[in-house]
Scaffold this active site. Structure first.
Site, PDB file in Angstrom:
ATOM      1  N   LYS A  78      17.289 -23.480  19.879  1.00 23.46           N
ATOM      2  CA  LYS A  78      18.692 -23.236  20.255  1.00 23.46           C
ATOM      3  C   LYS A  78      19.150 -24.146  21.397  1.00 23.46           C
ATOM      4  O   LYS A  78      20.188 -24.785  21.310  1.00 23.46           O
ATOM      5  CB  LYS A  78      18.849 -21.790  20.738  1.00 23.46           C
ATOM      6  CG  LYS A  78      19.520 -20.885  19.770  1.00 23.46           C
ATOM      7  CD  LYS A  78      19.849 -19.535  20.339  1.00 23.46           C
ATOM      8  CE  LYS A  78      19.050 -18.933  21.357  1.00 23.46           C
ATOM      9  NZ  LYS A  78      18.028 -18.442  21.851  1.00 23.46           N
ATOM     10  N   ARG A  82      23.790 -11.485  23.032  1.00 28.49           N
ATOM     11  CA  ARG A  82      22.464 -11.031  22.601  1.00 28.49           C
ATOM     12  C   ARG A  82      22.571  -9.680  21.916  1.00 28.49           C
ATOM     13  O   ARG A  82      21.595  -9.194  21.354  1.00 28.49           O
ATOM     14  CB  ARG A  82      21.513 -10.880  23.798  1.00 28.49           C
ATOM     15  CG  ARG A  82      21.114 -12.165  24.489  1.00 28.49           C
ATOM     16  CD  ARG A  82      20.118 -12.947  23.670  1.00 28.49           C
ATOM     17  NE  ARG A  82      18.886 -13.330  24.326  1.00 28.49           N
ATOM     18  CZ  ARG A  82      18.685 -14.464  24.982  1.00 28.49           C
ATOM     19  NH1 ARG A  82      19.648 -15.335  25.139  1.00 28.49           N
ATOM     20  NH2 ARG A  82      17.501 -14.752  25.472  1.00 28.49           N
ATOM     21  N   ARG A 110       5.623 -25.510  25.551  1.00 33.80           N
ATOM     22  CA  ARG A 110       6.852 -26.127  26.076  1.00 33.80           C
ATOM     23  C   ARG A 110       6.739 -26.438  27.582  1.00 33.80           C
ATOM     24  O   ARG A 110       6.216 -25.648  28.364  1.00 33.80           O
ATOM     25  CB  ARG A 110       8.027 -25.163  25.851  1.00 33.80           C
ATOM     26  CG  ARG A 110       9.317 -25.623  26.498  1.00 33.80           C
ATOM     27  CD  ARG A 110      10.517 -24.953  25.923  1.00 33.80           C
ATOM     28  NE  ARG A 110      10.642 -23.553  26.307  1.00 33.80           N
ATOM     29  CZ  ARG A 110      11.697 -22.804  25.991  1.00 33.80           C
ATOM     30  NH1 ARG A 110      12.678 -23.322  25.262  1.00 33.80           N
ATOM     31  NH2 ARG A 110      11.751 -21.551  26.367  1.00 33.80           N
ATOM     32  N   ARG A 157       7.791 -22.414  31.742  1.00 26.75           N
ATOM     33  CA  ARG A 157       8.570 -21.231  32.100  1.00 26.75           C
ATOM     34  C   ARG A 157       7.651 -20.015  32.171  1.00 26.75           C
ATOM     35  O   ARG A 157       6.773 -19.860  31.324  1.00 26.75           O
ATOM     36  CB  ARG A 157       9.658 -20.994  31.038  1.00 26.75           C
ATOM     37  CG  ARG A 157      10.931 -21.739  31.332  1.00 26.75           C
ATOM     38  CD  ARG A 157      11.944 -21.637  30.237  1.00 26.75           C
ATOM     39  NE  ARG A 157      12.165 -20.302  29.697  1.00 26.75           N
ATOM     40  CZ  ARG A 157      13.118 -20.011  28.812  1.00 26.75           C
ATOM     41  NH1 ARG A 157      13.933 -20.951  28.387  1.00 26.75           N
ATOM     42  NH2 ARG A 157      13.257 -18.792  28.345  1.00 26.75           N
ATOM     43  N   ARG A 170       9.687 -11.020  23.679  1.00 23.86           N
ATOM     44  CA  ARG A 170      11.045 -11.582  23.518  1.00 23.86           C
ATOM     45  C   ARG A 170      11.459 -11.571  22.045  1.00 23.86           C
ATOM     46  O   ARG A 170      12.613 -11.306  21.715  1.00 23.86           O
ATOM     47  CB  ARG A 170      11.098 -13.016  24.076  1.00 23.86           C
ATOM     48  CG  ARG A 170      11.122 -13.045  25.604  1.00 23.86           C
ATOM     49  CD  ARG A 170      10.648 -14.377  26.169  1.00 23.86           C
ATOM     50  NE  ARG A 170      11.516 -15.495  25.873  1.00 23.86           N
ATOM     51  CZ  ARG A 170      11.113 -16.770  25.926  1.00 23.86           C
ATOM     52  NH1 ARG A 170       9.866 -17.075  26.242  1.00 23.86           N
ATOM     53  NH2 ARG A 170      11.956 -17.731  25.665  1.00 23.86           N
TER      54      ARG A 170
HETATM   55  P1  AMP Z   1      16.859 -17.953  27.076  1.00 23.95           P
HETATM   56  O1  AMP Z   1      16.817 -19.152  27.948  1.00 23.95           O
HETATM   57  O2  AMP Z   1      18.131 -17.848  26.267  1.00 23.95           O
HETATM   58  O3  AMP Z   1      15.599 -17.806  26.236  1.00 23.95           O
HETATM   59  O4  AMP Z   1      16.892 -16.680  28.056  1.00 23.95           O
HETATM   60  C1  AMP Z   1      15.829 -16.424  28.949  1.00 23.95           C
HETATM   61  C2  AMP Z   1      15.936 -15.014  29.470  1.00 23.95           C
HETATM   62  O5  AMP Z   1      17.177 -14.886  30.199  1.00 23.95           O
HETATM   63  C3  AMP Z   1      15.987 -13.933  28.404  1.00 23.95           C
HETATM   64  O6  AMP Z   1      14.694 -13.546  27.975  1.00 23.95           O
HETATM   65  C4  AMP Z   1      16.710 -12.825  29.162  1.00 23.95           C
HETATM   66  O7  AMP Z   1      15.854 -12.183  30.095  1.00 23.95           O
HETATM   67  C5  AMP Z   1      17.736 -13.595  29.986  1.00 23.95           C
HETATM   68  N1  AMP Z   1      19.013 -13.761  29.250  1.00 23.95           N
HETATM   69  C6  AMP Z   1      19.581 -14.934  28.815  1.00 23.95           C
HETATM   70  N2  AMP Z   1      20.751 -14.707  28.210  1.00 23.95           N
HETATM   71  C7  AMP Z   1      20.947 -13.357  28.254  1.00 23.95           C
HETATM   72  C8  AMP Z   1      21.969 -12.489  27.783  1.00 23.95           C
HETATM   73  N3  AMP Z   1      23.035 -12.961  27.093  1.00 23.95           N
HETATM   74  N4  AMP Z   1      21.838 -11.158  28.020  1.00 23.95           N
HETATM   75  C9  AMP Z   1      20.785 -10.664  28.692  1.00 23.95           C
HETATM   76  N5  AMP Z   1      19.772 -11.426  29.143  1.00 23.95           N
HETATM   77  C10 AMP Z   1      19.836 -12.765  28.937  1.00 23.95           C
END
Ligand code: AMP
Length: 224
Positions: free
Chosen positions: A13, A88, A127, A160, A171
């Protein structure tokens, strides 16, 4: 064009959103990136969000909603955007619709990136991310020229804290739990385009750009 990218963690993504944003000249809005920036800067939001993120859980909606509303005040979103990592869940989708309708806008297109679990785990557990420019590398598939150093900006590469197998699985569970309803929400509005994302990033991007062009023709304009 106002585009949302859905897909499990590891579907590519972030990579696709960055490239698509570049190809279309639109801002890339990643809620994960904004949250990580807040964690790094130890803001109040960052302090509240950190534990949820490290456990692979969603940050509570009210925190993320406030953050998103603040981002949508910036004028660069007026010409369109690529939204990555938000919504989400259905509640967030409705919040987004509310913010957009206040600006007399709506979502034009939702990509649903589909990727198998073994590919996801392989991608995420290897990653590497640049602390400075956010570029992604992979220990085996795309190693940097010099270990631990970003090819683009010489920033430090790190893993990360949520990219370990246990948290990746958590996740994925969280994602599967929420996504079915979200996909139905956008399917009912005729906005979803499913994309196979197991393959090469360039091919996935080409397919997305072609679909954007088709939808913008259908909508009668490439910018609104
Ligand atoms: P990502 O980089 O999109 O994989 O997001 C990393 C982490 O950030 C996720 O596992 C959540 O803990 C938090 N996060 C990112 N976007 C959201 C969202 N829209 N709502 C809630 N938590 C989020």
């Amino acid at each position: 064009m106002r585009i949302v990218l859905l897909g499990p963690p590891g579907a590519g993504k972030g990579t696709q959103a960055k490239q698509l944003a570049k190809a279309l000249g639109l801002p890339h809005i990643s809620t994960g990136d904004i949250l990580r920036q807040n964690v790094t800067e130890a803001t109040d939001l960052g302090k509240e969000a950190k534990d949820y993120m490290n456990k692979g859980l969603l940050v509570p909606d009210e925190l993320v909603t406030k953050m998103l509303s603040d981002r949508f005040v910036k004028p660069d979103v007026n010409g369109g955007f690529i939204l990555d990592g938000y919504p989400r869940n259905i509640n967030q989708a409705k919040v987004l619709d509310g913010i957009l309708s206040g600006m007399k806008m709506k979502i034009d297109l939702v990509f649903d990136l589909d990727c198998s679990e073994p590919v996801i785990i392989q991608r995420l557990s290897g990653r590497l991310v640049c602390r400075k420019c956010g570029a992604n590398f992979h220990k085996n598939n795309m190693p940097p020229k010099k270990e631990g150093v970003c090819d683009n900006c010489a920033g430090e590469l790190y893993q990360r804290p949520d990219d370990n197998v246990e948290t990746i699985k958590k996740r994925l569970l969280v994602y599967k739990d929420e996504v079915a309803g979200l996909i139905k929400y956008y399917q009912d509005q005729g906005l979803i385009q499913k994309i196979k994302a197991d393959g090469q990033a360039e091919i996935v991007l080409k397919e997305m750009v072609a679909l954007v062009s088709l939808v913008s023709k259908k909508n009668g304009s490439s910018k609104d």
